[in-house]
Write a protein that holds these residues in place. Sequence first.
Motif, PDB file in Angstrom:
ATOM      1  N   ASP A  10      25.806  14.446  38.707  1.00  0.00           N
ATOM      2  CA  ASP A  10      25.859  12.978  38.618  1.00  0.00           C
ATOM      3  C   ASP A  10      24.393  12.222  38.694  1.00  0.00           C
ATOM      4  O   ASP A  10      23.548  13.006  38.883  1.00  0.00           O
ATOM      5  CB  ASP A  10      26.530  12.493  39.761  1.00  0.00           C
ATOM      6  CG  ASP A  10      27.104  10.856  39.394  1.00  0.00           C
ATOM      7  OD1 ASP A  10      27.121  10.567  38.303  1.00  0.00           O
ATOM      8  OD2 ASP A  10      27.390  10.462  40.547  1.00  0.00           O
ATOM      9  N   GLY A  11      24.414  11.210  37.987  1.00  0.00           N
ATOM     10  CA  GLY A  11      23.142  10.299  38.093  1.00  0.00           C
ATOM     11  C   GLY A  11      23.250   9.184  38.721  1.00  0.00           C
ATOM     12  O   GLY A  11      24.446   8.576  38.625  1.00  0.00           O
ATOM     13  N   ALA A  12      22.423   8.265  39.309  1.00  0.00           N
ATOM     14  CA  ALA A  12      22.464   7.228  39.830  1.00  0.00           C
ATOM     15  C   ALA A  12      21.104   6.270  39.686  1.00  0.00           C
ATOM     16  O   ALA A  12      19.992   7.110  39.544  1.00  0.00           O
ATOM     17  CB  ALA A  12      22.823   7.002  41.311  1.00  0.00           C
ATOM     18  N   ARG A  47      19.643   8.975  31.767  1.00  0.00           N
ATOM     19  CA  ARG A  47      18.262   9.904  31.950  1.00  0.00           C
ATOM     20  C   ARG A  47      18.854  10.623  32.953  1.00  0.00           C
ATOM     21  O   ARG A  47      18.649  11.877  32.734  1.00  0.00           O
ATOM     22  CB  ARG A  47      17.037   9.405  31.930  1.00  0.00           C
ATOM     23  CG  ARG A  47      16.445   8.700  30.486  1.00  0.00           C
ATOM     24  CD  ARG A  47      15.131   8.312  31.037  1.00  0.00           C
ATOM     25  NE  ARG A  47      14.112   9.469  31.105  1.00  0.00           N
ATOM     26  CZ  ARG A  47      13.586  10.394  30.169  1.00  0.00           C
ATOM     27  NH1 ARG A  47      14.382   9.993  28.855  1.00  0.00           N
ATOM     28  NH2 ARG A  47      13.071  11.573  30.304  1.00  0.00           N
ATOM     29  N   GLU A  48      18.984  10.060  33.940  1.00  0.00           N
ATOM     30  CA  GLU A  48      19.252  10.998  35.313  1.00  0.00           C
ATOM     31  C   GLU A  48      20.523  12.005  35.044  1.00  0.00           C
ATOM     32  O   GLU A  48      20.858  12.687  35.496  1.00  0.00           O
ATOM     33  CB  GLU A  48      19.314   9.863  36.444  1.00  0.00           C
ATOM     34  CG  GLU A  48      17.936   9.270  36.845  1.00  0.00           C
ATOM     35  CD  GLU A  48      17.146  10.320  36.681  1.00  0.00           C
ATOM     36  OE1 GLU A  48      16.880  11.350  37.644  1.00  0.00           O
ATOM     37  OE2 GLU A  48      15.999  10.063  36.006  1.00  0.00           O
ATOM     38  N   ALA A  52      20.725  15.835  35.367  1.00  0.00           N
ATOM     39  CA  ALA A  52      21.687  16.606  36.557  1.00  0.00           C
ATOM     40  C   ALA A  52      22.249  17.561  35.801  1.00  0.00           C
ATOM     41  O   ALA A  52      22.290  18.986  36.431  1.00  0.00           O
ATOM     42  CB  ALA A  52      22.733  15.648  36.820  1.00  0.00           C
ATOM     43  N   VAL A  53      22.710  17.590  34.520  1.00  0.00           N
ATOM     44  CA  VAL A  53      23.098  18.890  33.769  1.00  0.00           C
ATOM     45  C   VAL A  53      22.117  19.530  33.599  1.00  0.00           C
ATOM     46  O   VAL A  53      22.351  20.963  33.706  1.00  0.00           O
ATOM     47  CB  VAL A  53      23.720  18.204  32.577  1.00  0.00           C
ATOM     48  CG1 VAL A  53      24.337  19.382  31.504  1.00  0.00           C
ATOM     49  CG2 VAL A  53      25.126  17.394  32.758  1.00  0.00           C
ATOM     50  N   ARG A  54      20.806  19.217  32.904  1.00  0.00           N
ATOM     51  CA  ARG A  54      19.847  20.157  32.877  1.00  0.00           C
ATOM     52  C   ARG A  54      19.593  20.971  34.061  1.00  0.00           C
ATOM     53  O   ARG A  54      19.585  22.281  33.968  1.00  0.00           O
ATOM     54  CB  ARG A  54      18.852  19.539  32.348  1.00  0.00           C
ATOM     55  CG  ARG A  54      17.513  20.442  32.060  1.00  0.00           C
ATOM     56  CD  ARG A  54      16.105  19.612  31.617  1.00  0.00           C
ATOM     57  NE  ARG A  54      15.710  18.976  32.683  1.00  0.00           N
ATOM     58  CZ  ARG A  54      14.888  17.962  32.813  1.00  0.00           C
ATOM     59  NH1 ARG A  54      14.367  17.457  31.708  1.00  0.00           N
ATOM     60  NH2 ARG A  54      14.357  17.498  33.847  1.00  0.00           N
ATOM     61  N   VAL A  81      27.260  11.959  28.638  1.00  0.00           N
ATOM     62  CA  VAL A  81      26.832  13.007  28.771  1.00  0.00           C
ATOM     63  C   VAL A  81      27.755  13.921  27.987  1.00  0.00           C
ATOM     64  O   VAL A  81      27.064  14.919  27.124  1.00  0.00           O
ATOM     65  CB  VAL A  81      26.763  13.427  30.314  1.00  0.00           C
ATOM     66  CG1 VAL A  81      26.418  15.223  30.125  1.00  0.00           C
ATOM     67  CG2 VAL A  81      25.512  12.765  30.971  1.00  0.00           C
ATOM     68  N   ILE A  82      28.836  14.138  27.932  1.00  0.00           N
ATOM     69  CA  ILE A  82      29.749  14.955  27.187  1.00  0.00           C
ATOM     70  C   ILE A  82      29.638  15.011  25.723  1.00  0.00           C
ATOM     71  O   ILE A  82      29.422  15.625  25.140  1.00  0.00           O
ATOM     72  CB  ILE A  82      31.163  15.038  28.015  1.00  0.00           C
ATOM     73  CG1 ILE A  82      31.318  15.306  29.279  1.00  0.00           C
ATOM     74  CG2 ILE A  82      32.309  15.617  27.053  1.00  0.00           C
ATOM     75  CD1 ILE A  82      32.897  14.972  29.901  1.00  0.00           C
TER      76      ILE A  82
END
Length: 148
Positions: A10-12, A47-48, A52-54, A81-82
Amino acid sequence: MTQTVIAYTDGACSGNPGAGAWAYRIEWPDGGVDEAAGGELDTTNNREELKAVREALVRIRARIRDDPAWRIVVRTDSLGVINWLTRVWKRRKNLDLYPSIDPLVDARVRFEHVRGHSGVPGNERVDSLAVEETQRIMAGAAGGGSSR
């Protein structure tokens, strides 16, 4: 024997752009858990989410290397992202991030969408980690400190 590792990401962001953070939770088949978060003062939510995935995939790959017996499930509440990482959607922004993510996404990786804020424990946990990290970064900036 095939083994599956699950990563919640996740990103915030507070403001968009603004202070933001990424977080992951990796659940290993042996019951072990890895969690991490990081961020910066001037970023965007997307971006976040991508970072997170990276970061989760980097951590997973450090442990499993190129072992074909592993399957990796990335669970995220970000359809962006997906769709960007599976190339369903055209990539128009954050182009600097993809060269560090694309090599980590191979045939062993499967993305699953989870509804955000719907009570999925892993997703709730990474949301909490990302929000906490964002708040830490903002507090550090307000106090004259620096983020990681």
